[in-house]
Design a protein around this motif. Sequence first.
Motif, short mmCIF file in Angstrom:
data_model
loop_
_atom_site.label_atom_id
_atom_site.label_comp_id
_atom_site.label_asym_id
_atom_site.label_seq_id
_atom_site.Cartn_x
_atom_site.Cartn_y
_atom_site.Cartn_z
N PHE A 1 -43.78 -55.27 92.60
CA PHE A 1 -44.21 -55.03 91.22
C PHE A 1 -43.00 -54.81 90.31
O PHE A 1 -42.90 -55.41 89.23
CB PHE A 1 -45.14 -53.82 91.17
N LEU A 2 -42.06 -53.99 90.77
CA LEU A 2 -40.89 -53.69 89.94
C LEU A 2 -39.92 -54.86 89.88
O LEU A 2 -39.18 -55.01 88.89
CB LEU A 2 -40.20 -52.43 90.44
N ALA A 3 -39.92 -55.72 90.88
CA ALA A 3 -39.11 -56.93 90.81
C ALA A 3 -39.62 -57.86 89.71
O ALA A 3 -38.84 -58.49 88.99
CB ALA A 3 -39.11 -57.65 92.16
N ILE A 4 -40.95 -57.94 89.59
CA ILE A 4 -41.55 -58.75 88.51
C ILE A 4 -41.19 -58.13 87.16
O ILE A 4 -40.79 -58.83 86.23
CB ILE A 4 -43.07 -58.83 88.70
N ALA A 5 -41.32 -56.81 87.07
CA ALA A 5 -40.97 -56.12 85.82
C ALA A 5 -39.51 -56.36 85.46
O ALA A 5 -39.18 -56.63 84.30
CB ALA A 5 -41.26 -54.62 85.96
N ASP A 6 -38.65 -56.29 86.45
CA ASP A 6 -37.21 -56.46 86.21
C ASP A 6 -36.92 -57.87 85.71
O ASP A 6 -36.04 -58.06 84.86
CB ASP A 6 -36.43 -56.17 87.49
N ALA A 7 -37.66 -58.85 86.19
CA ALA A 7 -37.47 -60.24 85.74
C ALA A 7 -37.76 -60.34 84.24
O ALA A 7 -37.02 -61.00 83.49
CB ALA A 7 -38.37 -61.18 86.54
N PHE A 8 -38.82 -59.69 83.81
CA PHE A 8 -39.16 -59.74 82.38
C PHE A 8 -38.20 -58.89 81.54
O PHE A 8 -37.87 -59.26 80.41
CB PHE A 8 -40.60 -59.31 82.17
N VAL B 1 -38.58 -53.48 74.93
CA VAL B 1 -38.49 -54.70 75.73
C VAL B 1 -39.72 -54.90 76.60
O VAL B 1 -40.37 -55.94 76.56
CB VAL B 1 -37.22 -54.69 76.61
N CYS B 2 -40.06 -53.92 77.42
CA CYS B 2 -41.13 -54.11 78.40
C CYS B 2 -41.80 -52.78 78.73
O CYS B 2 -41.12 -51.81 79.07
CB CYS B 2 -40.57 -54.75 79.67
N GLN B 3 -43.10 -52.78 78.63
CA GLN B 3 -43.88 -51.59 78.98
C GLN B 3 -44.61 -51.85 80.30
O GLN B 3 -45.24 -52.88 80.47
CB GLN B 3 -44.91 -51.29 77.90
N LEU B 4 -44.50 -50.90 81.22
CA LEU B 4 -45.20 -51.00 82.50
C LEU B 4 -46.51 -50.22 82.46
O LEU B 4 -46.60 -49.16 81.83
CB LEU B 4 -44.33 -50.44 83.63
N MET B 5 -47.51 -50.76 83.15
CA MET B 5 -48.81 -50.11 83.18
C MET B 5 -49.50 -50.47 84.49
O MET B 5 -49.31 -51.57 85.01
CB MET B 5 -49.67 -50.58 82.00
N ARG C 1 -35.02 -58.41 82.15
CA ARG C 1 -33.79 -59.18 82.01
C ARG C 1 -33.96 -60.33 81.03
O ARG C 1 -33.08 -60.61 80.20
CB ARG C 1 -33.36 -59.73 83.37
N ALA C 2 -35.10 -61.02 81.12
CA ALA C 2 -35.31 -62.20 80.29
C ALA C 2 -35.54 -61.86 78.81
O ALA C 2 -35.14 -62.63 77.93
CB ALA C 2 -36.50 -63.00 80.82
N LYS C 3 -36.18 -60.74 78.57
CA LYS C 3 -36.58 -60.42 77.18
C LYS C 3 -35.62 -59.47 76.49
O LYS C 3 -35.76 -59.23 75.29
CB LYS C 3 -37.99 -59.82 77.18
N ALA C 4 -34.67 -58.91 77.24
CA ALA C 4 -33.75 -57.96 76.61
C ALA C 4 -32.90 -58.62 75.54
O ALA C 4 -32.51 -59.78 75.68
CB ALA C 4 -32.84 -57.34 77.69
N ASN D 1 -39.11 -67.49 86.48
CA ASN D 1 -39.47 -68.71 85.77
C ASN D 1 -40.44 -68.44 84.63
O ASN D 1 -40.28 -68.97 83.52
CB ASN D 1 -40.08 -69.73 86.75
N PHE D 2 -41.45 -67.62 84.89
CA PHE D 2 -42.40 -67.29 83.83
C PHE D 2 -41.74 -66.45 82.74
O PHE D 2 -42.01 -66.65 81.55
CB PHE D 2 -43.60 -66.55 84.43
N ALA D 3 -40.90 -65.52 83.14
CA ALA D 3 -40.27 -64.63 82.16
C ALA D 3 -39.36 -65.39 81.20
O ALA D 3 -39.15 -64.95 80.07
CB ALA D 3 -39.48 -63.55 82.89
N ALA D 4 -38.82 -66.52 81.64
CA ALA D 4 -37.88 -67.29 80.81
C ALA D 4 -38.56 -67.95 79.62
O ALA D 4 -37.89 -68.32 78.65
CB ALA D 4 -37.18 -68.34 81.66
N SER D 5 -39.89 -68.10 79.67
CA SER D 5 -40.59 -68.78 78.59
C SER D 5 -40.82 -67.83 77.41
O SER D 5 -41.36 -66.74 77.60
CB SER D 5 -41.94 -69.30 79.07
#
Length: 273
Positions: free
Chosen positions: A261-268, A43-47, A270-273, A239-243
């Motif tokens: 930073f982790l709040a932004i990660a969590d948004a993506f 789903v999402c890789q953090l770096m 949730r949206a991409k899972a 909003n960005f993650a929803a696209s």
Amino acid sequence: MQTWVIGNWKQNPATNHDVTMLVDSLLQATNKDNVTKNAATAVCQLMVAPSCIHLASVSARLQDSSLLCAAQDISAHSHSTGAYTGDCSAQQVADAGASWTILGHSERRQYHKECNDILVQKMSNALAQGLGIVLCVGETQAQYDAKQTLSVLDAQLSVIKELLNQQSNQSPECAQKLADHLIIAYEPVWAIGTGKVPTVTEVSATHEYIKQTVASFAAPLANISVLYGGSVNAVNADNFAASPMINGALVGGAALKADSFLAIADAFIRAKA
């Protein structure tokens, strides 16, 4: 398609102590909230991309986590060693723990006058050492106002085509190799650190254009991840993650605090899972 949330620390933090505090906060928060486990999935890789002087220590601290490390730049002159005072080569940053490098950031283009020829050489050096490339593109305020965004992107993305042309003589598999080692980050210069943010509709349309352009260079590049950067924060990340066109974020100032930073990660996530 892989989603990425990358923190570009730029010339921050100032001291080893502050770097340690930031890394500690990231590790404590991810262990507590299990974000690292989720982010390590497809789903999402953090770096994170610390400054070069802190790269080795940050990489060592993150070794047992799923967070990756990137360099903020590499030398254009040599992928290994040489008489290039002040430069760090792709081999050196890889040895220090980086698996990716950010290239073409607007601040490098502006302050260091990096042109396409330099970026092609840097990209070639990165691939020679097995580093992934986060290629930054984006227009200035004047170019945006003049409706030149797409022509600017065409010029900046042409480095990919030039690299393919150069490397195709060496290996017929170069397009697939590049596809496996390339992320595009669209960062409108006028939105970086300014608080000015384009609409999600604008960003999505621009990302679609980037994807189509890169895919036209070679078929394996059709599934390249395109990230958005430019005043991304915990408030607007959902909003960005929803696209479906936005495959993650390259985060600047908000990456200097673990919670944002982790709040932004969590948004993506949730949206991409």
